[in-house]
Design a protein around this motif. Structure first.
Motif, PDB file in Angstrom:
ATOM      1  N   ASP A  66     -23.667  -1.531 -32.747  1.00  0.00           N
ATOM      2  CA  ASP A  66     -23.586  -2.384 -31.931  1.00  0.00           C
ATOM      3  C   ASP A  66     -25.593  -2.678 -31.699  1.00  0.00           C
ATOM      4  O   ASP A  66     -25.747  -2.346 -31.021  1.00  0.00           O
ATOM      5  N   GLY A  67     -25.990  -3.993 -32.203  1.00  0.00           N
ATOM      6  CA  GLY A  67     -26.804  -4.415 -31.993  1.00  0.00           C
ATOM      7  C   GLY A  67     -26.950  -5.683 -31.509  1.00  0.00           C
ATOM      8  O   GLY A  67     -27.881  -6.049 -30.847  1.00  0.00           O
ATOM      9  N   ALA A  68     -26.012  -5.753 -30.477  1.00  0.00           N
ATOM     10  CA  ALA A  68     -26.268  -7.067 -30.061  1.00  0.00           C
ATOM     11  C   ALA A  68     -26.404  -6.770 -28.816  1.00  0.00           C
ATOM     12  O   ALA A  68     -26.315  -7.742 -27.967  1.00  0.00           O
ATOM     13  N   THR A  69     -26.031  -5.718 -27.755  1.00  0.00           N
ATOM     14  CA  THR A  69     -26.207  -5.670 -26.321  1.00  0.00           C
ATOM     15  C   THR A  69     -27.026  -4.866 -25.114  1.00  0.00           C
ATOM     16  O   THR A  69     -27.429  -4.403 -26.719  1.00  0.00           O
ATOM     17  N   LEU A  70     -28.025  -6.367 -25.064  1.00  0.00           N
ATOM     18  CA  LEU A  70     -29.220  -5.582 -24.256  1.00  0.00           C
ATOM     19  C   LEU A  70     -29.277  -4.189 -23.205  1.00  0.00           C
ATOM     20  O   LEU A  70     -27.963  -3.918 -22.542  1.00  0.00           O
ATOM     21  N   PRO A  71     -29.572  -3.145 -23.484  1.00  0.00           N
ATOM     22  CA  PRO A  71     -28.929  -2.040 -23.058  1.00  0.00           C
ATOM     23  C   PRO A  71     -29.674  -2.242 -21.217  1.00  0.00           C
ATOM     24  O   PRO A  71     -30.668  -2.955 -21.235  1.00  0.00           O
ATOM     25  N   PRO A  81     -39.233  -6.290 -38.329  1.00  0.00           N
ATOM     26  CA  PRO A  81     -39.001  -8.120 -38.955  1.00  0.00           C
ATOM     27  C   PRO A  81     -37.974  -8.721 -39.618  1.00  0.00           C
ATOM     28  O   PRO A  81     -37.909 -10.189 -38.726  1.00  0.00           O
ATOM     29  N   GLY A  82     -36.879  -8.256 -39.686  1.00  0.00           N
ATOM     30  CA  GLY A  82     -36.200  -8.645 -40.540  1.00  0.00           C
ATOM     31  C   GLY A  82     -34.446  -9.864 -38.858  1.00  0.00           C
ATOM     32  O   GLY A  82     -34.145 -10.206 -40.006  1.00  0.00           O
ATOM     33  N   TRP A  83     -34.662  -8.867 -38.009  1.00  0.00           N
ATOM     34  CA  TRP A  83     -34.052  -8.757 -37.524  1.00  0.00           C
ATOM     35  C   TRP A  83     -33.817 -10.944 -36.923  1.00  0.00           C
ATOM     36  O   TRP A  83     -35.414 -11.274 -36.844  1.00  0.00           O
ATOM     37  N   LYS A  84     -32.908 -11.309 -37.224  1.00  0.00           N
ATOM     38  CA  LYS A  84     -32.764 -13.687 -36.545  1.00  0.00           C
ATOM     39  C   LYS A  84     -33.323 -13.384 -35.275  1.00  0.00           C
ATOM     40  O   LYS A  84     -32.027 -13.057 -34.501  1.00  0.00           O
ATOM     41  N   PRO A  85     -34.018 -14.311 -35.291  1.00  0.00           N
ATOM     42  CA  PRO A  85     -34.145 -14.817 -33.306  1.00  0.00           C
ATOM     43  C   PRO A  85     -32.970 -15.747 -32.865  1.00  0.00           C
ATOM     44  O   PRO A  85     -33.164 -15.226 -31.074  1.00  0.00           O
ATOM     45  N   ASP A  86     -31.473 -14.746 -33.620  1.00  0.00           N
ATOM     46  CA  ASP A  86     -30.825 -16.306 -33.098  1.00  0.00           C
ATOM     47  C   ASP A  86     -29.332 -14.968 -32.843  1.00  0.00           C
ATOM     48  O   ASP A  86     -28.582 -15.138 -31.871  1.00  0.00           O
ATOM     49  N   LYS A  87     -29.808 -14.005 -32.740  1.00  0.00           N
ATOM     50  CA  LYS A  87     -29.031 -13.017 -32.705  1.00  0.00           C
ATOM     51  C   LYS A  87     -28.444 -12.525 -31.073  1.00  0.00           C
ATOM     52  O   LYS A  87     -29.716 -12.143 -30.295  1.00  0.00           O
ATOM     53  N   PRO A  88     -27.724 -12.375 -30.854  1.00  0.00           N
ATOM     54  CA  PRO A  88     -27.073 -12.596 -29.297  1.00  0.00           C
ATOM     55  C   PRO A  88     -28.069 -11.190 -28.272  1.00  0.00           C
ATOM     56  O   PRO A  88     -28.617 -11.295 -26.898  1.00  0.00           O
ATOM     57  N   LEU A  89     -28.977 -10.332 -28.671  1.00  0.00           N
ATOM     58  CA  LEU A  89     -29.843  -9.564 -28.148  1.00  0.00           C
ATOM     59  C   LEU A  89     -31.003 -10.366 -27.884  1.00  0.00           C
ATOM     60  O   LEU A  89     -31.150  -9.593 -26.690  1.00  0.00           O
ATOM     61  N   PHE A  90     -31.247 -11.241 -28.176  1.00  0.00           N
ATOM     62  CA  PHE A  90     -32.354 -11.659 -27.963  1.00  0.00           C
ATOM     63  C   PHE A  90     -31.758 -12.593 -27.023  1.00  0.00           C
ATOM     64  O   PHE A  90     -33.070 -13.239 -26.533  1.00  0.00           O
ATOM     65  N   ALA A  91     -30.925 -13.138 -27.463  1.00  0.00           N
ATOM     66  CA  ALA A  91     -30.652 -14.285 -26.039  1.00  0.00           C
ATOM     67  C   ALA A  91     -30.489 -13.809 -24.544  1.00  0.00           C
ATOM     68  O   ALA A  91     -30.547 -13.746 -24.041  1.00  0.00           O
ATOM     69  N   ALA A  92     -29.594 -12.805 -25.156  1.00  0.00           N
ATOM     70  CA  ALA A  92     -30.049 -11.217 -23.542  1.00  0.00           C
ATOM     71  C   ALA A  92     -31.108 -11.212 -23.148  1.00  0.00           C
ATOM     72  O   ALA A  92     -31.537 -10.713 -22.063  1.00  0.00           O
ATOM     73  N   ALA A  93     -31.941 -10.568 -24.365  1.00  0.00           N
ATOM     74  CA  ALA A  93     -33.490 -10.639 -23.369  1.00  0.00           C
ATOM     75  C   ALA A  93     -33.858 -11.762 -22.683  1.00  0.00           C
ATOM     76  O   ALA A  93     -34.435 -11.915 -22.085  1.00  0.00           O
ATOM     77  N   ARG A  94     -33.724 -12.917 -23.452  1.00  0.00           N
ATOM     78  CA  ARG A  94     -34.534 -14.252 -22.632  1.00  0.00           C
ATOM     79  C   ARG A  94     -34.437 -14.047 -21.421  1.00  0.00           C
ATOM     80  O   ARG A  94     -34.418 -15.318 -20.515  1.00  0.00           O
ATOM     81  N   ALA A  95     -32.219 -14.500 -21.393  1.00  0.00           N
ATOM     82  CA  ALA A  95     -32.238 -14.480 -20.017  1.00  0.00           C
ATOM     83  C   ALA A  95     -32.334 -13.737 -19.006  1.00  0.00           C
ATOM     84  O   ALA A  95     -32.469 -14.265 -17.988  1.00  0.00           O
ATOM     85  N   ALA A  96     -32.892 -12.169 -19.245  1.00  0.00           N
ATOM     86  CA  ALA A  96     -33.362 -11.174 -18.198  1.00  0.00           C
ATOM     87  C   ALA A  96     -34.791 -11.368 -18.628  1.00  0.00           C
ATOM     88  O   ALA A  96     -34.878 -10.574 -18.012  1.00  0.00           O
ATOM     89  N   GLY A  97     -35.875 -11.882 -19.299  1.00  0.00           N
ATOM     90  CA  GLY A  97     -36.495 -12.669 -19.094  1.00  0.00           C
ATOM     91  C   GLY A  97     -37.157 -10.507 -19.950  1.00  0.00           C
ATOM     92  O   GLY A  97     -39.232 -10.533 -19.130  1.00  0.00           O
ATOM     93  N   VAL A  98     -36.588 -10.361 -20.614  1.00  0.00           N
ATOM     94  CA  VAL A  98     -37.502  -9.262 -21.111  1.00  0.00           C
ATOM     95  C   VAL A  98     -38.170  -9.803 -22.611  1.00  0.00           C
ATOM     96  O   VAL A  98     -38.076 -10.719 -23.514  1.00  0.00           O
ATOM     97  N   PRO A  99     -39.279  -9.508 -22.820  1.00  0.00           N
ATOM     98  CA  PRO A  99     -40.305  -9.857 -24.168  1.00  0.00           C
ATOM     99  C   PRO A  99     -39.548  -9.291 -25.065  1.00  0.00           C
ATOM    100  O   PRO A  99     -39.240  -7.886 -25.148  1.00  0.00           O
ATOM    101  N   VAL A 100     -39.467  -9.540 -26.373  1.00  0.00           N
ATOM    102  CA  VAL A 100     -39.375  -9.218 -27.878  1.00  0.00           C
ATOM    103  C   VAL A 100     -40.772  -9.758 -28.501  1.00  0.00           C
ATOM    104  O   VAL A 100     -41.069  -9.913 -29.109  1.00  0.00           O
ATOM    105  N   TRP A 101     -41.240  -7.948 -29.091  1.00  0.00           N
ATOM    106  CA  TRP A 101     -42.193  -7.955 -30.141  1.00  0.00           C
ATOM    107  C   TRP A 101     -41.701  -6.518 -31.524  1.00  0.00           C
ATOM    108  O   TRP A 101     -41.372  -6.616 -31.127  1.00  0.00           O
ATOM    109  N   GLY A 102     -42.568  -7.347 -32.212  1.00  0.00           N
ATOM    110  CA  GLY A 102     -42.694  -6.806 -33.585  1.00  0.00           C
ATOM    111  C   GLY A 102     -42.972  -5.721 -33.537  1.00  0.00           C
ATOM    112  O   GLY A 102     -44.218  -5.260 -32.674  1.00  0.00           O
ATOM    113  N   ASP A 103     -43.185  -5.045 -34.807  1.00  0.00           N
ATOM    114  CA  ASP A 103     -43.703  -3.573 -34.953  1.00  0.00           C
ATOM    115  C   ASP A 103     -45.656  -3.799 -35.171  1.00  0.00           C
ATOM    116  O   ASP A 103     -45.986  -3.779 -34.426  1.00  0.00           O
ATOM    117  N   VAL A 104     -45.772  -5.171 -35.722  1.00  0.00           N
ATOM    118  CA  VAL A 104     -47.247  -5.725 -35.749  1.00  0.00           C
ATOM    119  C   VAL A 104     -47.355  -5.403 -34.259  1.00  0.00           C
ATOM    120  O   VAL A 104     -48.730  -5.658 -34.369  1.00  0.00           O
TER     121      VAL A 104
END
Length: 475
Positions: A66-71, A81-104
């Motif tokens: 389950d990589g779609a649900t924001l804990p 880095p390979g996780w696509k920006p349109d994944k549901p996890l990131f949509a949930a993060a944007r809605a919650a105001g949670v920043p997303v970083w890569g390993d870089v």
């Protein structure tokens, strides 16, 4: 999430997206800094369960399948880095105001952890040639007596590099478009975009978005933005970048260089950028023969590496010594053997049309082995530009029909062998057909212009099978 000091991480709820090459080191580092880490992963196979057990033994929570649900309670996501920006996890993060970083981004934020002295980053990106250029750069920096490493997308963890006990003087950093997308704070000492051609458009959504992510490497550059004179799109990215005052645009070209460029004059790599009175003077750096292999696209790689090294203040002698010491990785326009006056060359790393075009441009008369997974690519431009160099073509792989059709349109006089099979044994058949078609002085060139996963584990196995098949000729 703060500046990256240890106190900023204690008790923070961080979600790491993806087990694997970048996810596991990120989870370990964050856990070690006192963060409450949860790893989410789409897969739930045996390998993932083994990795999860390793993480859970350290006290990291892992959620497989389950990589779609924001804990709940997540304050930051660190993504592979390979996780696509349109994944549901990131949509949930944007809605919650949670920043997303890569390993870089994480490595960049942690580089001054515990007051350590941060090494400057010399960054390399582009559609093709990134790894070779980054390795050339590291070789040049080492020849100058600097403690350095080639890191990033090249397979060496940036987190390990920035958090190691013994600090580096400077880092040669290869960055993919995926990594740059998730690294908004990165500010390099100097950076290069080697070239731009359509690639990974399924991930980025458009060529414009792909180019924009590549261009992020120039943002905030301090000393030099290195671009390809022959690829106007790279210069356009420099013009659009917001850099520090005094940062210079430095071009590289296979022709004689203008001021503020590096180029080639009478078989010599020369610098008209980092010299006094560049209107009148040029500095010899190395001979074309010091570059291995001396194919045009590889000379361009060497010039880009030299430009970044010179931006860091490396002397001319170190450029020459570093290029001479450099040995390219396997499957990159590598000479395998000569059989009956025919050269056999493995460029299995040419996994897209742009790379294959550069490879084909290096030889005059070619029996071309091509095909595999096209990844949405078209082949008309590649075939039209290369037609005059082709003696014949041998096609393999799932999408070989696309290349066959382009050959019929733009090179109808070129003989084509279409091998209707996708098993690994097809490579031996392809090499034998190529031998039948080649004449003395020709080059049999494996430059597939396609990905390998329809027939092989990866491009390395594809190249190994090619070399093995060449070794079996005449047996």
């Amino acid at each position: 999430m703060g500046s990256g000091q240890v106190t900023d991480w204690q008790g923070k709820n961080v979600t790491v997206a993806g087990l694997g090459v970048s996810g596991i080191p990120a989870a370990k580092v964050l856990h070690g800094l006192g963060a409450k880490v949860t790893v989410v992963n789409d897969g739930d196979d045996a390998r993932a369960r083994e990795q999860a057990a390793e993480m859970e033994a350290l006290g990291v929570t892992v959620r497989l399948g389950d990589g779609a649900t924001l804990p709940e309670g997540t304050e930051l996501i660190v993504t592979a880095p390979g996780w696509k920006p349109d994944k549901p996890l990131f949509a949930a993060a944007r809605a919650a105001g949670v920043p997303v970083w890569g390993d870089v981004e994480l490595a960049w934020r942690l580089r001054e952890l515990d007051g350590r002295k941060a090494a400057p980053w010399l960054c390399v990106t582009g559609t093709n040639g990134k790894t070779t250029t980054t390795q050339m750069l590291a070789s040049i920096l080492k020849a100058a007596g600097l403690r350095t490493a080639a890191v990033g997308n090249i397979g060496v963890s940036l987190l390990d590099a920035v958090l190691g006990e013994e600090p580096y003087d400077v880092l040669a950093v290869e960055l993919s478009s995926y990594q740059l997308h998730w690294a908004p704070s990165l500010r390099a000492h100097s950076a290069a975009v080697l070239n731009l051609a359509p690639d990974h458009l399924d991930w980025h959504g458009s060529m414009e978005a792909y180019a924009k992510d590549k261009g992020r490497v120039y943002e905030g550059n301090q000393v030099a933005c290195v671009y390809n004179v022959a690829d106007k799109a790279t210069e356009d990215l420099v013009r659009e970048a917001d850099v520090e005052e005094g940062c210079r645009a430095i071009g590289f070209t296979l022709a004689a260089p203008a001021p503020s460029q590096l180029g080639v004059v009478d078989g010599i790599l020369v610098d008209r950028a980092f010299v006094e009175n560049r209107q009148q003077n040029a500095q010899e750096l190395a001979e074309v023969s010091d570059v291995r292999p001396p194919a045009p696209h590889n000379i361009a790689n060497a010039l880009a590496a030299a430009a970044l090294a010179r931006a860091f203040g490396v002397p001319a002698k170190a450029v020459r010594d570093g290029l001479r010491a450099f040995t390219p990785d396997a499957h990159r326009i590598a000479h395998v053997a000569d059989v009956d006056g025919v050269a056999y060359v493995d460029d299995s790393k040419a996994t897209n049309t742009h790379a294959a075009e550069a490879s084909l441009a290096a030889y005059e008369s070619i029996v071309w082995i091509a095909g595999g997974l096209a990844k949405g690519a078209t082949f008309d431009e590649l075939v039209a530009k290369s037609a005059k160099r082709l003696r014949a073509a041998v096609l393999i792989g799932a999408d070989r029909a696309l290349i066959r059709e382009a050959l019929a349109r733009h090179a109808p006089e070129v003989p084509v062998v279409d091998l209707d099979r996708t098993d690994t044994g097809a490579m031996l058949a392809a090499v034998r057909e190529a031998r039948r078609l080649a004449v003395e002085g020709d080059t049999v060139l494996l430059a597939p212009a396609c990905a390998s996963m329809d027939m092989f584990v990866n491009y390395n196995q594809r190249g190994d099978m090619f070399a093995q098949a060449v070794g079996e000729l005449g047996t």
